[in-house]
Design a protein around this motif. Structure first.
Motif, PDB file in Angstrom:
ATOM      1  N   THR A   1       0.833  -1.202   0.000  1.00 43.67           N
ATOM      2  CA  THR A   1       0.000   0.000   0.000  1.00 43.67           C
ATOM      3  C   THR A   1       0.870   1.254   0.000  1.00 43.67           C
ATOM      4  O   THR A   1       0.617   2.198  -0.762  1.00 43.67           O
ATOM      5  N   ALA A   2       1.890   1.285   0.835  1.00 44.08           N
ATOM      6  CA  ALA A   2       2.781   2.447   0.891  1.00 44.08           C
ATOM      7  C   ALA A   2       3.510   2.639  -0.434  1.00 44.08           C
ATOM      8  O   ALA A   2       3.624   3.768  -0.937  1.00 44.08           O
ATOM      9  N   LEU A   3       4.014   1.555  -1.013  1.00 39.16           N
ATOM     10  CA  LEU A   3       4.700   1.653  -2.306  1.00 39.16           C
ATOM     11  C   LEU A   3       3.745   2.094  -3.402  1.00 39.16           C
ATOM     12  O   LEU A   3       4.134   2.840  -4.310  1.00 39.16           O
ATOM     13  N   GLY A   4       2.494   1.649  -3.322  1.00 39.69           N
ATOM     14  CA  GLY A   4       1.506   2.071  -4.314  1.00 39.69           C
ATOM     15  C   GLY A   4       1.211   3.554  -4.231  1.00 39.69           C
ATOM     16  O   GLY A   4       1.061   4.234  -5.251  1.00 39.69           O
ATOM     17  N   ILE A   5       1.134   4.078  -3.027  1.00 40.16           N
ATOM     18  CA  ILE A   5       0.902   5.513  -2.860  1.00 40.16           C
ATOM     19  C   ILE A   5       2.064   6.313  -3.427  1.00 40.16           C
ATOM     20  O   ILE A   5       1.875   7.331  -4.109  1.00 40.16           O
TER      21      ILE A   5
END
Length: 301
Positions: free
Chosen positions: A71-75
């Protein structure tokens, strides 16, 4: 020693013992911690919200993220690195009210209302009641800042889903929420928010005192930074576990769209949100199981 007519005059208290100094120190410490850990908070909110896709008959074309790291990498890849700190301003405002009030009130309640046993300890049940009451009062006061923070955290996702942005800054969010729902609208979602804070403080403040005392008496640890850090780790683990369900309900109610009358369009109240989240989760797991079984059968064929 200065002796007066009616007894001994106690020495003047140091400024570090004053309530105002403890309030400022608590706010500074909480703000520093918030700035460092805020990307985790934003990622957590995105994970909590994305599970409600489809409740209102619409859904995003983007596949939901799996896990904290993805999720963090996607953001970062879709929105940019700085978007991990989107909404940090109302988060700081929240701590200026919540953290200082919580710590000062808890110390006041502990010193003035708690009973002290002959061995110097205090009853656990008093710490539990005090933690719940103090946490609930502090969060109730800071709930509008929490509302603005949650809505700002979801703005990046709304843009990716093709939805128009609701707000661009904390000040604009405050004005829009006030004009849409009045003073009452600023406290939307305050009920699960207070529940969450009560459970978090129940696990945080009370567990910290109990665990620290256990380490010092049973393990023979000294009252130093390592003991404080170890006690904080366990109290944080307990508080996060206790407060997580209410935190999910709080985030979803605060982020849900509202109608012209100011009422939510997805959930009627906290209990309705909790039930829909529970049964929605069961439906998703059932659907995933059916898809996995179908894929396995195709492979066998």
């Amino acid at each position: 020693m200065v002796v007066a007519q009616r007894g001994v005059i106690p020495p003047p208290k140091h400024y570090a013992d004053a309530a105002w100094f403890k309030y400022i120190l608590s706010c500074c410490a909480a703000t520093t911690a918030e700035m460092v850990t805020y990307p985790l908070d934003l990622t957590k909110t995105r994970l909590q919200i994305q599970g409600e896709r489809g409740l209102n008959g619409t859904g995003s074309k983007h596949q939901p993220y799996r896990g904290l790291a993805r999720t963090a990498l996607g953001i970062v890849s879709e929105e940019g690195l700085l978007k991990l700190w989107q909404g940090v301003t109302p988060a700081v405002y929240r701590h200026l009210i919540y953290s200082g009030t919580r710590m000062v009130l808890y110390e006041k309640v502990r010193e003035d209302l708690f009973t002290i046993r002959p061995d110097g300890t205090r009853p656990v049940w008093q710490a539990i009641v005090g933690g719940i009451l103090v946490g609930g009062v502090a969060q109730l006061l800071a709930s509008p800042a929490d509302l603005i923070k949650v809505q700002m955290q979801m703005e990046g996702r709304r843009i990716l889903e093709g939805k128009p942005p609701r707000i661009h800054s904390a000040g604009e969010a405050f004005v829009k929420i006030y004009h849409a729902g009045g003073v009452r609208g600023l406290w939307k979602g305050c009920t699960p928010n207070v529940y969450r804070s009560a459970f978090v403080n129940l696990g945080d403040l009370t567990t910290y005192d109990s665990v620290k005392r256990y380490f010092m008496t049973s393990w023979g640890l000294a009252d130093n930074y390592w003991t404080h850090a170890l006690s904080s780790f366990y109290s944080g683990l307990v508080s996060a576990t206790l407060g997580s369900p209410a935190d999910v309900v709080k985030a979803r109610i605060m982020n849900q769209p509202t109608g012209p009358n100011g009422r939510g369009l997805l959930y009627h109240n906290s209990l309705d949100c909790l039930l829909k989240t529970h049964f929605r989760g069961m439906d998703v797991k059932t659907e995933e199981y059916k898809m996995h079984k179908k894929a396995r059968n195709l492979k066998l064929v």
